[in-house]
Design a protein around this motif. Structure first.
Motif, PDB file in Angstrom:
ATOM      1  N   ASN A 114       0.808  -1.230   0.000  1.00  0.00           N
ATOM      2  CA  ASN A 114       0.000   0.000   0.000  1.00  0.00           C
ATOM      3  C   ASN A 114       0.836   1.272   0.000  1.00  0.00           C
ATOM      4  O   ASN A 114       0.773   2.046  -0.955  1.00  0.00           O
ATOM      5  CB  ASN A 114      -0.985   0.030   1.163  1.00  0.00           C
ATOM      6  N   THR A 115       1.580   1.550   1.067  1.00  0.00           N
ATOM      7  CA  THR A 115       2.305   2.813   1.171  1.00  0.00           C
ATOM      8  C   THR A 115       3.808   2.649   0.981  1.00  0.00           C
ATOM      9  O   THR A 115       4.573   3.590   1.173  1.00  0.00           O
ATOM     10  CB  THR A 115       2.045   3.474   2.537  1.00  0.00           C
ATOM     11  N   ASP A 116       4.227   1.463   0.605  1.00  0.00           N
ATOM     12  CA  ASP A 116       5.646   1.193   0.379  1.00  0.00           C
ATOM     13  C   ASP A 116       5.743  -0.037  -0.519  1.00  0.00           C
ATOM     14  O   ASP A 116       4.746  -0.707  -0.793  1.00  0.00           O
ATOM     15  CB  ASP A 116       6.360   0.954   1.714  1.00  0.00           C
ATOM     16  N   SER A 117       6.947  -0.323  -0.988  1.00  0.00           N
ATOM     17  CA  SER A 117       7.174  -1.494  -1.839  1.00  0.00           C
ATOM     18  C   SER A 117       8.596  -1.967  -1.636  1.00  0.00           C
ATOM     19  O   SER A 117       9.453  -1.240  -1.118  1.00  0.00           O
ATOM     20  CB  SER A 117       6.944  -1.141  -3.313  1.00  0.00           C
ATOM     21  N   LEU A 118       8.845  -3.195  -2.050  1.00  0.00           N
ATOM     22  CA  LEU A 118      10.210  -3.712  -1.990  1.00  0.00           C
ATOM     23  C   LEU A 118      11.133  -2.874  -2.869  1.00  0.00           C
ATOM     24  O   LEU A 118      12.268  -2.567  -2.489  1.00  0.00           O
ATOM     25  CB  LEU A 118      10.236  -5.172  -2.428  1.00  0.00           C
ATOM     26  N   GLY A 119      10.648  -2.503  -4.043  1.00  0.00           N
ATOM     27  CA  GLY A 119      11.467  -1.672  -4.919  1.00  0.00           C
ATOM     28  C   GLY A 119      11.910  -0.389  -4.252  1.00  0.00           C
ATOM     29  O   GLY A 119      13.075   0.021  -4.346  1.00  0.00           O
TER      30      GLY A 119
END
Length: 229
Positions: A122-127
């Motif tokens: 949602n508000t972050d990603s691994l990338g």
């Protein structure tokens, strides 16, 4: 081009083999090269045991993460998403500075069983996590919305008439990755924008997993259809 591929499972071996077949100088990065080269069992999700695969790909070197990264122009992160940060930290920030990191991993969380959830989401990603951890690297998220076989042979599904996405902050890095995707045979390459857009492609995975279950196989991909003009 010298390319380091981190990850020795189905995705990593598929990517490494295809890159080598396309004429690139490929090194597979792993924590323990000797143990990896001795691995004779298949991964839980199937695929060829690494030792057997490597016997057919002798031109591909196997080295530690740091050794592989040190000599690479491009680094492909094909590790398990939960271990991606640790793998790249093991490579050493100095070996990642200025390098393109092609992130094809997904942050799947199996702590509650199957199907997995995503963490972060949602508000972050691994990338984004990788880009923050290694600000001098150039992270490009791509290929994480399809299975390993389709990543490197898109023509095997609908004659290649489907879509792949790019997310990243650096335009030149995305151009390099676009070229590698083109070598694999991808034609509909959609630039979504900066690295925050990796949230969207990672959040495709819950749908992807349920389609896999409904169809009984992973031989599919998504197509973005447009109106004419």
């Amino acid at each position: 081009m010298k390319i380091a591929v981190f990850g020795t499972g189905m995705v990593g071996t598929a990517i490494a083999g295809a890159l080598a077949a396309n004429g690139h100088d490929v090194t597979v990065g792993t924590r323990d090269p000797e143990a990896t080269l001795a691995r004779a069992e298949a991964w839980p999700m199937g695929g060829t045991p690494f030792a057997e695969w490597h016997a057919e790909h002798q031109e591909i070197r196997v080295a530690t993460f740091a050794e592989a990264a040190e000599g690479g122009d491009v680094i492909v992160n094909a590790t398990n998403g939960s271990g991606s940060l640790a793998a790249l930290k093991a490579a050493g920030a100095q070996n990642l500075a200025g390098r393109i990191i092609v992130d094809i991993a997904n942050p799947l969380d199996f702590s509650e069983g199957f199907p997995p959830s995503l963490n972060p989401v949602n508000t972050d990603s691994l990338g984004e996590q990788l880009q923050r951890a290694f600000p001098d690297a150039r992270v490009v998220k791509t290929l994480n919305t399809m299975n390993a076989a389709i990543m490197v042979a898109p023509g095997s599904v609908a004659g290649g008439d489907h879509s792949v996405f790019l997310s990243g902050n650096d335009r030149d890095a995305k151009d390099v990755v676009r070229g590698l995707l083109g070598e694999f045979g991808h034609r509909d390459i959609i630039d979504l924008g900066d690295i925050t857009t990796a949230r969207g492609t990672e959040m495709v995975l819950p749908l992807w997993l349920r389609l896999w279950g409904a169809l009984g196989n992973a031989d599919f991909n998504f197509k973005v259809a447009r109106t004419a003009g």
